[in-house]
Design a protein around this motif. Structure first.
Motif, PDB file in Angstrom:
ATOM      1  N   ILE A   6      43.407  31.298  26.717  1.00  0.00           N
ATOM      2  CA  ILE A   6      43.595  32.223  27.833  1.00  0.00           C
ATOM      3  C   ILE A   6      42.469  33.255  27.780  1.00  0.00           C
ATOM      4  O   ILE A   6      42.432  34.109  26.897  1.00  0.00           O
ATOM      5  N   HIS A   7      41.540  33.158  28.735  1.00  0.00           N
ATOM      6  CA  HIS A   7      40.394  34.060  28.762  1.00  0.00           C
ATOM      7  C   HIS A   7      40.407  34.984  29.984  1.00  0.00           C
ATOM      8  O   HIS A   7      39.842  36.071  29.928  1.00  0.00           O
ATOM      9  N   LYS A   8      41.023  34.535  31.074  1.00  0.00           N
ATOM     10  CA  LYS A   8      41.060  35.329  32.302  1.00  0.00           C
ATOM     11  C   LYS A   8      42.465  35.284  32.907  1.00  0.00           C
ATOM     12  O   LYS A   8      43.008  34.202  33.126  1.00  0.00           O
ATOM     13  N   ILE A   9      43.023  36.473  33.172  1.00  0.00           N
ATOM     14  CA  ILE A   9      44.368  36.592  33.727  1.00  0.00           C
ATOM     15  C   ILE A   9      44.296  37.301  35.071  1.00  0.00           C
ATOM     16  O   ILE A   9      43.649  38.352  35.187  1.00  0.00           O
ATOM     17  N   LEU A  10      44.946  36.751  36.065  1.00  0.00           N
ATOM     18  CA  LEU A  10      44.975  37.314  37.411  1.00  0.00           C
ATOM     19  C   LEU A  10      46.375  37.824  37.726  1.00  0.00           C
ATOM     20  O   LEU A  10      47.360  37.109  37.510  1.00  0.00           O
ATOM     21  N   MET A  29      49.264  40.745  27.137  1.00  0.00           N
ATOM     22  CA  MET A  29      48.717  39.419  26.873  1.00  0.00           C
ATOM     23  C   MET A  29      47.198  39.471  26.784  1.00  0.00           C
ATOM     24  O   MET A  29      46.587  38.776  25.956  1.00  0.00           O
ATOM     25  N   CYS A  30      46.560  40.287  27.628  1.00  0.00           N
ATOM     26  CA  CYS A  30      45.107  40.427  27.557  1.00  0.00           C
ATOM     27  C   CYS A  30      44.686  40.972  26.196  1.00  0.00           C
ATOM     28  O   CYS A  30      43.685  40.526  25.625  1.00  0.00           O
ATOM     29  N   GLN A  31      45.439  41.908  25.683  1.00  0.00           N
ATOM     30  CA  GLN A  31      45.109  42.484  24.372  1.00  0.00           C
ATOM     31  C   GLN A  31      45.274  41.457  23.264  1.00  0.00           C
ATOM     32  O   GLN A  31      44.439  41.376  22.353  1.00  0.00           O
ATOM     33  N   ARG A  32      46.335  40.658  23.320  1.00  0.00           N
ATOM     34  CA  ARG A  32      46.561  39.665  22.264  1.00  0.00           C
ATOM     35  C   ARG A  32      45.571  38.503  22.340  1.00  0.00           C
ATOM     36  O   ARG A  32      45.178  37.958  21.308  1.00  0.00           O
ATOM     37  N   HIS A  33      45.199  38.123  23.559  1.00  0.00           N
ATOM     38  CA  HIS A  33      44.329  36.960  23.728  1.00  0.00           C
ATOM     39  C   HIS A  33      42.867  37.356  23.950  1.00  0.00           C
ATOM     40  O   HIS A  33      42.020  36.482  24.154  1.00  0.00           O
ATOM     41  N   ALA A  35      41.546  38.730  26.556  1.00  0.00           N
ATOM     42  CA  ALA A  35      41.240  38.166  27.876  1.00  0.00           C
ATOM     43  C   ALA A  35      40.839  39.254  28.864  1.00  0.00           C
ATOM     44  O   ALA A  35      41.161  40.433  28.691  1.00  0.00           O
ATOM     45  N   GLN A  36      40.131  38.843  29.918  1.00  0.00           N
ATOM     46  CA  GLN A  36      39.777  39.729  31.014  1.00  0.00           C
ATOM     47  C   GLN A  36      40.930  39.761  32.024  1.00  0.00           C
ATOM     48  O   GLN A  36      41.613  38.759  32.237  1.00  0.00           O
ATOM     49  N   LEU A  37      41.077  40.898  32.690  1.00  0.00           N
ATOM     50  CA  LEU A  37      42.149  41.079  33.663  1.00  0.00           C
ATOM     51  C   LEU A  37      41.553  41.314  35.043  1.00  0.00           C
ATOM     52  O   LEU A  37      40.619  42.099  35.204  1.00  0.00           O
ATOM     53  N   ARG A  38      42.099  40.635  36.056  1.00  0.00           N
ATOM     54  CA  ARG A  38      41.715  40.869  37.442  1.00  0.00           C
ATOM     55  C   ARG A  38      42.971  41.254  38.229  1.00  0.00           C
ATOM     56  O   ARG A  38      43.972  40.521  38.214  1.00  0.00           O
ATOM     57  N   LEU A  39      42.914  42.411  38.908  1.00  0.00           N
ATOM     58  CA  LEU A  39      44.002  42.843  39.770  1.00  0.00           C
ATOM     59  C   LEU A  39      43.644  42.503  41.204  1.00  0.00           C
ATOM     60  O   LEU A  39      42.541  42.795  41.675  1.00  0.00           O
ATOM     61  N   PHE A 111      37.696  33.211  40.357  1.00  0.00           N
ATOM     62  CA  PHE A 111      37.659  33.999  39.122  1.00  0.00           C
ATOM     63  C   PHE A 111      37.649  33.117  37.881  1.00  0.00           C
ATOM     64  O   PHE A 111      37.317  33.561  36.791  1.00  0.00           O
ATOM     65  N   GLY A 112      37.977  31.844  38.055  1.00  0.00           N
ATOM     66  CA  GLY A 112      38.096  30.947  36.901  1.00  0.00           C
ATOM     67  C   GLY A 112      39.311  31.290  36.070  1.00  0.00           C
ATOM     68  O   GLY A 112      39.271  31.252  34.827  1.00  0.00           O
ATOM     69  N   THR A 113      40.418  31.589  36.746  1.00  0.00           N
ATOM     70  CA  THR A 113      41.628  32.086  36.100  1.00  0.00           C
ATOM     71  C   THR A 113      42.264  31.046  35.185  1.00  0.00           C
ATOM     72  O   THR A 113      42.399  29.881  35.547  1.00  0.00           O
ATOM     73  N   ASP A 114      42.679  31.487  34.019  1.00  0.00           N
ATOM     74  CA  ASP A 114      43.425  30.625  33.098  1.00  0.00           C
ATOM     75  C   ASP A 114      44.926  30.804  33.245  1.00  0.00           C
ATOM     76  O   ASP A 114      45.699  29.917  32.867  1.00  0.00           O
ATOM     77  N   LEU A 115      45.336  31.967  33.779  1.00  0.00           N
ATOM     78  CA  LEU A 115      46.765  32.254  33.914  1.00  0.00           C
ATOM     79  C   LEU A 115      46.980  33.281  35.018  1.00  0.00           C
ATOM     80  O   LEU A 115      46.289  34.297  35.071  1.00  0.00           O
ATOM     81  N   ILE A 116      47.930  32.999  35.901  1.00  0.00           N
ATOM     82  CA  ILE A 116      48.381  33.969  36.898  1.00  0.00           C
ATOM     83  C   ILE A 116      49.693  34.560  36.406  1.00  0.00           C
ATOM     84  O   ILE A 116      50.603  33.822  36.028  1.00  0.00           O
TER      85      ILE A 116
END
Length: 314
Positions: A6-10, A29-33, A35-39, A111-116
């Motif tokens: 998980i690198h990018k979360i939307l 989850m971004c902190q644990r993984h 990952a980058q966050l997109r709002l 965004f190349g999202t790994d998880l929404i």
């Protein structure tokens, strides 16, 4: 511990308490993984194509859509700074105008999202079988897994993960993501094999899946246990087991398959998301679910697994 996948979360934002709860979980989850966050805030474009604002006593001034989007971006950026100023994560904001599902799916692809991570309203009764919610369509069309958070759920970490397994194509696809979430949270994982006695082929197919999972769990040193449950209602059994084990995450395969068997009637993932009081992670199988796939000849069960199953004919 293996590298997170998980690198990018939307996260779609509508400024409601429900989307704020979803954001809180996404931040953790971004902190644990790492990952980058997109709002993402989605604007109803029709709101600006026909509406105007009062200007003076008798005149009206229309708002161009571009200006409305710019104004909403500024609002979202200010809101995000208030929520995220003390969080050690990388984040960005975006506003789009259009239909919610289309905008969310397009943003995830670009965004190349790994998880929404998105909030979902829970429903019950007959409506869960006939209504197609935005969440339902996002899961069907999204290029990545979708984590739905019930509107009143306030969860920052996962301690007990329930991993239902059904004899459908692609059922084991979700393991890689389940593994990385379990490892990053140091969570316990319960594999719940669901079957009924209407078909020995279904039981054999389930046995093959569970055996494969057992090997993977042992290889990855995941704190886990495997249970089997005979049931005429997969959704009811999963919800009961989630409550009994105090699960704070359910990971399911999001397939559209229906079956003549009572255990799997209706879109399983849609019913479960509508009724679950905890977050549900929906992962689509890599292979399309077709009638031909559903009737593939099952692989034989290894002898070590027969002790867990009822006697099979032949």
């Amino acid at each position: 511990m293996k590298t997170s996948i998980i690198h990018k979360i939307l996260v779609p934002i509508d400024y409601s308490e429900a989307s704020t709860n979803a954001l809180r979980l996404a931040i953790a989850m971004c902190q644990r993984h790492k990952a980058q966050l997109r709002l993402l805030h989605i604007i109803n474009s029709s709101r600006y194509s026909v509406n105007s604002i009062a200007f003076g006593a008798d005149s009206w001034v229309s708002i161009p859509l571009e200006e409305a989007v710019d104004a909403d971006v500024r609002q979202l950026r200010q809101w995000a700074e208030e929520k995220l100023h003390d969080q050690s994560i990388q984040y960005s904001v975006e506003c789009r105008a259009g239909a919610t599902t289309d905008c969310l799916v397009e943003a995830a692809e670009e965004f190349g999202t790994d998880l929404i991570v998105m909030h979902a309203q829970t429903t019950s009764g007959f409506l869960q079988y006939v209504l197609g919610s935005t969440t339902y369509h996002v899961i069907k069309q999204a290029p990545c897994p979708v984590l739905t958070v019930p509107e009143h759920a306030q969860i920052n970490a996962f301690h007990e993960i329930l991993f239902p397994v059904r004899p459908v194509p692609g059922a084991i696809t979700k393991y890689n993501l389940a593994r990385t979430i379990a490892q990053r949270n140091r969570a316990h994982l319960t594999v719940l094999g669901l079957f009924n006695q209407e078909s020995s082929e279904i039981i054999k197919r389930l046995g093959t899946v569970v055996l494969s999972l057992n090997k993977l769990l042992a290889k990855d040193a995941i704190d886990a246990q495997v249970l089997l449950s005979q049931s005429d209602s997969a959704v009811k059994t999963v919800l009961e087991q989630a409550e009994e084990r105090q699960a704070d995450l359910i990971i399911i395969t999001a397939d559209n398959a229906t079956s003549e068997h009572r255990l799997f009637r209706g879109p399983f993932f849609k019913q479960l998301i509508n009724r679950a009081p905890v977050p549900v992670l929906s992962i689509k199988p890599r292979l399309p679910v077709t009638k031909a796939n559903a009737q593939d000849k099952p692989l034989p069960i290894l002898p070590t697994f027969r002790q867990f199953l009822p006697a099979l004919p032949g």
